[in-house]
Motif scaffolding. Sequence first.
Motif, mmCIF file in Angstrom:
data_model
loop_
_atom_site.group_PDB
_atom_site.id
_atom_site.type_symbol
_atom_site.label_atom_id
_atom_site.label_comp_id
_atom_site.label_asym_id
_atom_site.label_seq_id
_atom_site.Cartn_x
_atom_site.Cartn_y
_atom_site.Cartn_z
ATOM 1 N N ILE A 136 56.808 -78.337 -83.208
ATOM 2 C CA ILE A 136 58.117 -77.912 -82.699
ATOM 3 C C ILE A 136 58.003 -77.445 -81.248
ATOM 4 C CG2 ILE A 136 59.978 -76.208 -82.974
ATOM 5 C CD1 ILE A 136 59.437 -76.350 -86.005
ATOM 6 N N GLU A 137 56.877 -76.815 -80.907
ATOM 7 C CA GLU A 137 56.660 -76.400 -79.514
ATOM 8 C C GLU A 137 56.539 -77.612 -78.596
ATOM 9 O OE1 GLU A 137 53.880 -72.947 -78.787
ATOM 10 O OE2 GLU A 137 53.325 -73.431 -80.847
ATOM 11 N N ILE A 138 55.842 -78.642 -79.075
ATOM 12 C CA ILE A 138 55.627 -79.847 -78.272
ATOM 13 C C ILE A 138 56.944 -80.557 -77.959
ATOM 14 C CG2 ILE A 138 54.567 -82.163 -78.284
ATOM 15 C CD1 ILE A 138 52.543 -80.012 -77.799
ATOM 16 N N LEU A 139 57.901 -80.448 -78.891
ATOM 17 C CA LEU A 139 59.194 -81.108 -78.701
ATOM 18 C C LEU A 139 59.811 -80.783 -77.344
ATOM 19 C CD1 LEU A 139 60.916 -80.678 -82.212
ATOM 20 C CD2 LEU A 139 60.199 -82.813 -81.154
ATOM 21 N N HIS A 140 59.659 -79.517 -76.931
ATOM 22 C CA HIS A 140 60.302 -79.072 -75.693
ATOM 23 C C HIS A 140 59.299 -78.570 -74.660
ATOM 24 C CE1 HIS A 140 63.967 -79.404 -78.049
ATOM 25 N NE2 HIS A 140 63.438 -78.610 -78.952
ATOM 26 N N TYR A 141 58.032 -78.958 -74.842
ATOM 27 C CA TYR A 141 56.987 -78.445 -73.953
ATOM 28 C C TYR A 141 57.039 -79.156 -72.604
ATOM 29 C CZ TYR A 141 52.563 -76.086 -73.012
ATOM 30 O OH TYR A 141 51.588 -75.279 -72.494
ATOM 31 N N LYS A 197 54.942 -78.593 -69.970
ATOM 32 C CA LYS A 197 53.666 -78.645 -69.266
ATOM 33 C C LYS A 197 52.703 -79.638 -69.919
ATOM 34 C CE LYS A 197 53.981 -73.884 -67.565
ATOM 35 N NZ LYS A 197 53.336 -72.548 -67.542
ATOM 36 N N ILE A 198 53.239 -80.710 -70.456
ATOM 37 C CA ILE A 198 52.401 -81.694 -71.147
ATOM 38 C C ILE A 198 51.356 -82.278 -70.206
ATOM 39 C CG2 ILE A 198 53.707 -83.852 -70.743
ATOM 40 C CD1 ILE A 198 52.729 -82.777 -74.227
ATOM 41 N N ASN A 199 51.674 -82.329 -68.912
ATOM 42 C CA ASN A 199 50.734 -82.877 -67.924
ATOM 43 C C ASN A 199 49.490 -82.016 -67.762
ATOM 44 O OD1 ASN A 199 52.581 -84.846 -67.498
ATOM 45 N ND2 ASN A 199 53.257 -84.144 -65.498
ATOM 46 N N THR A 207 51.074 -90.151 -67.688
ATOM 47 C CA THR A 207 50.450 -88.870 -67.362
ATOM 48 C C THR A 207 48.942 -89.056 -67.482
ATOM 49 O OG1 THR A 207 50.339 -87.999 -69.626
ATOM 50 C CG2 THR A 207 52.430 -87.691 -68.436
ATOM 51 N N LYS A 208 48.183 -88.013 -67.185
ATOM 52 C CA LYS A 208 46.723 -88.089 -67.336
ATOM 53 C C LYS A 208 46.298 -87.800 -68.775
ATOM 54 C CE LYS A 208 45.810 -83.213 -66.306
ATOM 55 N NZ LYS A 208 45.050 -82.264 -65.472
ATOM 56 N N CYS A 209 47.268 -87.446 -69.605
ATOM 57 C CA CYS A 209 46.982 -87.032 -70.980
ATOM 58 C C CYS A 209 46.688 -88.237 -71.874
ATOM 59 C CB CYS A 209 48.179 -86.259 -71.531
ATOM 60 S SG CYS A 209 47.863 -85.498 -73.125
#
Length: 216
Positions: free
Chosen positions: A23-28, A30-32, A66-68
């Motif tokens: 659920i945090e990832i949904l609106h995160y 700073k994924i980069n 992204t680099k991810c």
Amino acid sequence: TLLEFRRVLFRSKLYNVSLKDFIEILHYKKINSFNFIINCSSHKSFKKKHYNQDRDIFIAKKIIKTKCKLIMLSTAKVYGDKNNILKRESSNCRPTSAYGKSRYFVEKKIQKIIPNQYLILRLSNLVNFDIRQKTGSSTAINCMLKDLRQKKIITIPTEKTIKDFVTMKFFLSVIISCLKKNLYGVFNLSSGFSTDLNTLSKLLIKGYGSGIIQKK
């Protein structure tokens, strides 16, 4: 499983590790900031062929360009057949179970969405000993242990059945090795040892102190 992940990665002193709820990832935003995301969660609906709700697909779309890198935990069930011939990553995939079909669908989808940003690990039977009544994982060993504990019976197929069990320690060592080498692509994750379910059942019953084997 997740806590063990974090503990081992921290202990390696190579990575700063964050444990995030989906659920945090949904609106995160700073994924980069991440180099890798190892997804250990899934929505129950994907087993009912609602493949596009799969969380790996969602994360893949979120990290485009992204680099991810996404590390997807797939399954050896994507190969489909029940014989015990050693499978290579190049072997044909003809999944027969709903789970195998859904994982294979997601694999192909991710490869298209993020062509150079994925690591797909096709797992054998991971041993995590989680026999909670309602939320425990339904791995082969856990199903056997639950039945033994509740019914004093272990049910296995009539025909000889061989499985490949992977310990959590070995699994985590492979994850760290993949991270160090910055691998991407599709790899089988196997112990390389064959275990007969009949032999395993006898050992579990001996350790538990009672129980019988039922074949059907």
